[in-house]
Enzyme design. Structure first.
Site, PDB file in Angstrom:
ATOM      1  CB  SER A 146      -0.840   0.063   1.271  1.00 21.17           C
ATOM      2  OG  SER A 146      -1.377  -1.165   1.580  1.00 21.17           O
ATOM      3  CG  HIS A 203      -2.822  -1.548  -3.510  1.00 13.66           C
ATOM      4  ND1 HIS A 203      -3.286  -0.333  -3.084  1.00 13.66           N
ATOM      5  CD2 HIS A 203      -2.839  -2.351  -2.426  1.00 13.66           C
ATOM      6  CE1 HIS A 203      -3.568  -0.396  -1.794  1.00 13.66           C
ATOM      7  NE2 HIS A 203      -3.305  -1.617  -1.376  1.00 13.66           N
ATOM      8  CD  GLU A 249      -4.566   2.691  -5.385  1.00 16.32           C
ATOM      9  OE1 GLU A 249      -5.020   3.821  -5.179  1.00 16.32           O
ATOM     10  OE2 GLU A 249      -3.813   2.114  -4.562  1.00 16.32           O
ATOM     11  CG  ASN A 282      -4.279   2.736   1.315  1.00 19.06           C
ATOM     12  OD1 ASN A 282      -5.485   2.582   1.462  1.00 19.06           O
ATOM     13  ND2 ASN A 282      -3.449   1.730   1.193  1.00 19.06           N
TER      14      ASN A 282
HETATM   15  N1  CAA Z   1     -14.818 -12.599   0.607  1.00 17.95           N
HETATM   16  C1  CAA Z   1     -15.713 -12.833  -0.371  1.00 17.95           C
HETATM   17  N2  CAA Z   1     -16.904 -12.205  -0.440  1.00 17.95           N
HETATM   18  C2  CAA Z   1     -17.219 -11.331   0.547  1.00 17.95           C
HETATM   19  C3  CAA Z   1     -16.337 -11.046   1.610  1.00 17.95           C
HETATM   20  C4  CAA Z   1     -15.078 -11.728   1.615  1.00 17.95           C
HETATM   21  N3  CAA Z   1     -14.160 -11.509   2.556  1.00 17.95           N
HETATM   22  N4  CAA Z   1     -16.917 -10.133   2.435  1.00 17.95           N
HETATM   23  C5  CAA Z   1     -18.114  -9.858   1.909  1.00 17.95           C
HETATM   24  N5  CAA Z   1     -18.294 -10.558   0.781  1.00 17.95           N
HETATM   25  C6  CAA Z   1     -19.432 -10.508  -0.125  1.00 17.95           C
HETATM   26  C7  CAA Z   1     -20.649 -11.122   0.509  1.00 17.95           C
HETATM   27  O1  CAA Z   1     -20.700 -12.529   0.284  1.00 17.95           O
HETATM   28  C8  CAA Z   1     -21.777 -10.392  -0.202  1.00 17.95           C
HETATM   29  O2  CAA Z   1     -21.994 -10.962  -1.483  1.00 17.95           O
HETATM   30  P1  CAA Z   1     -23.464 -10.957  -2.147  1.00 17.95           P
HETATM   31  O3  CAA Z   1     -23.976  -9.546  -2.066  1.00 17.95           O
HETATM   32  O4  CAA Z   1     -23.196 -11.399  -3.560  1.00 17.95           O
HETATM   33  O5  CAA Z   1     -24.252 -11.890  -1.332  1.00 17.95           O
HETATM   34  C9  CAA Z   1     -21.191  -8.999  -0.439  1.00 17.95           C
HETATM   35  O6  CAA Z   1     -19.774  -9.121  -0.346  1.00 17.95           O
HETATM   36  C10 CAA Z   1     -21.703  -8.045   0.593  1.00 17.95           C
HETATM   37  O7  CAA Z   1     -21.342  -8.554   1.871  1.00 17.95           O
HETATM   38  P2  CAA Z   1     -22.317  -8.602   3.133  1.00 17.95           P
HETATM   39  O8  CAA Z   1     -23.736  -8.695   2.685  1.00 17.95           O
HETATM   40  O9  CAA Z   1     -21.783  -9.613   4.095  1.00 17.95           O
HETATM   41  O10 CAA Z   1     -22.067  -7.239   3.876  1.00 17.95           O
HETATM   42  P3  CAA Z   1     -22.043  -5.767   3.337  1.00 17.95           P
HETATM   43  O11 CAA Z   1     -23.071  -5.523   2.309  1.00 17.95           O
HETATM   44  O12 CAA Z   1     -21.979  -4.969   4.564  1.00 17.95           O
HETATM   45  O13 CAA Z   1     -20.621  -5.664   2.572  1.00 17.95           O
HETATM   46  C11 CAA Z   1     -18.317  -5.111   2.536  1.00 17.95           C
HETATM   47  C12 CAA Z   1     -19.401  -5.940   3.194  1.00 17.95           C
HETATM   48  C13 CAA Z   1     -18.159  -5.542   1.065  1.00 17.95           C
HETATM   49  C14 CAA Z   1     -17.037  -5.377   3.283  1.00 17.95           C
HETATM   50  C15 CAA Z   1     -18.771  -3.599   2.582  1.00 17.95           C
HETATM   51  O14 CAA Z   1     -19.080  -3.250   3.907  1.00 17.95           O
HETATM   52  C16 CAA Z   1     -17.722  -2.657   2.077  1.00 17.95           C
HETATM   53  O15 CAA Z   1     -17.594  -2.434   0.867  1.00 17.95           O
HETATM   54  N6  CAA Z   1     -16.932  -2.032   2.996  1.00 17.95           N
HETATM   55  C17 CAA Z   1     -15.880  -1.120   2.664  1.00 17.95           C
HETATM   56  C18 CAA Z   1     -14.607  -1.887   2.440  1.00 17.95           C
HETATM   57  C19 CAA Z   1     -13.467  -0.981   2.056  1.00 17.95           C
HETATM   58  O16 CAA Z   1     -13.535   0.230   2.080  1.00 17.95           O
HETATM   59  N7  CAA Z   1     -12.340  -1.613   1.715  1.00 17.95           N
HETATM   60  C20 CAA Z   1     -11.121  -0.897   1.411  1.00 17.95           C
HETATM   61  C21 CAA Z   1     -10.226  -0.963   2.610  1.00 17.95           C
HETATM   62  S1  CAA Z   1      -8.697  -0.123   2.327  1.00 17.95           S
HETATM   63  C22 CAA Z   1      -7.730  -1.262   1.608  1.00 17.95           C
HETATM   64  O17 CAA Z   1      -8.045  -2.424   1.438  1.00 17.95           O
HETATM   65  C23 CAA Z   1      -6.439  -0.752   1.138  1.00 17.95           C
HETATM   66  C24 CAA Z   1      -5.262  -1.136   1.885  1.00 17.95           C
HETATM   67  O18 CAA Z   1      -4.198  -1.150   1.310  1.00 17.95           O
HETATM   68  C25 CAA Z   1      -5.304  -1.397   3.334  1.00 17.95           C
END
Ligand code: CAA
Length: 285
Positions: free
Chosen positions: A120, A141, A153, A191
């Protein structure tokens, strides 16, 4: 035919397992390099569990899952990555660990292998300089959770070839992702913008402006974010968040990137978020 027929992933954590799942789902052959036989088995189980969940939800046929899993293998021997066309490292956000791994991969992998990092914040050029193929080293990324988040990215260093960047873009598209190219600066796009916000949420909590639940509710309801900052910090991992903020602070010297004291204390207390079952919130499993 896919852009890279065989893919190696170094690291068996959340990102390694998520990227592996994404890649087998899109038809790639994947081998994951883990540090121990236990972590190799555990990453295999977590990919299986995630695919099974998709079958339960009716999004995937179980026969398709079996086919996907037949494309996945795990190893503890780096030599098993020697014939991969692309290797993505997803290990801890520590420049000395990543440098050693990229150097080892350069020695072991065939000359045509593209070496990528899921870092990241660590300068890609420093990793590229550890190899004899800097024109074939770039950043790819993914975001957490990798099977769900659309963005990838693609990080361009000063010396990477256009061909490598184009191949990385095509790979991301094959994985069903939306690639965005960015130059080699700490934090890239997401990030660099996201972490000052997460850090300021912790500082706001420290100042008792509102409760963590209140801040999370406000950012979901007021900005339409799928998760509030504390739920997101727990998902990303507080150790990862601290490493990202430290790298951003070192690169830009901006006080906005200086990690909130509470974040440092929580990492020292091994409250790392979901992965340790305790962070800003508690998790059963
Ligand atoms: N693996 C596979 N599928 C997953 C999963 C995982 N770990 N987590 C969730 N899902 C899937 C679920 O199965 C569900 O699929 P369907 O809609 O097809 O049934 C879908 O994603 C939605 O999940 P949920 O219904 O359980 O829950 P939700 O609607 O609250 O979504 C989330 C969960 C996708 C995590 C959502 O809350 C979200 O988009 N959050 C923001 C995440 C974010 O900002 N990530 C970036 C972080 S920063 C980063 O990663 C950069 C770095 O370098 C650190």
């Amino acid at each position: 035919m896919t852009e890279f027929e065989s893919l190696g992933i170094v690291g068996s954590g959340i990102m390694g397992s998520g990227i592996a799942e994404t890649a087998i789902d899109s038809g790639h052959e994947v081998v994951i390099l883990a540090r121990t036989p236990q972590s190799a088995q555990s990453v295999l189980r977590s990919v299986q569990a995630s695919l099974s969940k998709r079958v339960e939800k009716g999004h995937k046929a179980s026969s398709q899952t079996e086919e996907d899993l037949s494309r996945l293998s795990v190893t503890t021997e780096i030599a098993d990555l020697s014939n991969c066309d692309l290797v993505i490292e997803t290990v801890v956000e520590d420049i000395s660990v990543k440098s050693r791994i990229i150097n080892d991969l350069d020695v072991v992998c065939k000359p045509s292998t593209v070496l990528a990092s899921n870092t990241s914040t660590i300068p890609l050029i420093e990793l590229a300089a550890k190899t004899k193929r800097p024109e074939k080293v770039c950043g790819i990324h993914f975001f957490n959770p990798a099977p769900v988040m659309k963005l990838v990215e693609i990080v361009r260093t000063l010396v990477v070839s256009d061909e490598t960047i184009q191949r990385a873009r095509r790979f991301a598209l094959e994985c069903g992702k939306e690639p965005v190219e960015v130059s080699d600066r700490a934090g890239f796009i997401v990030n660099a913008l996201l972490f000052p916000y997460l850090n300021n949420a912790i500082k706001m909590l420290e100042m008792n402006v509102a409760s963590k639940e209140g801040i999370d509710t406000a950012m979901r309801g007021g900005c339409g974010f799928p998760m509030g900052p504390f739920a997101l910090l727990d998902l990303v991992g507080l150790d990862t968040a601290l490493a990202i903020l430290n790298s951003l602070h070192e690169e830009f010297g901006d006080p906005n990137y200086s990690p909130a004291p509470l974040l440092k204390r929580m990492v020292a207390a091994k409250m790392l978020g979901r992965k340790s079952r305790a962070g800003f919130y508690s998790y059963e499993n």
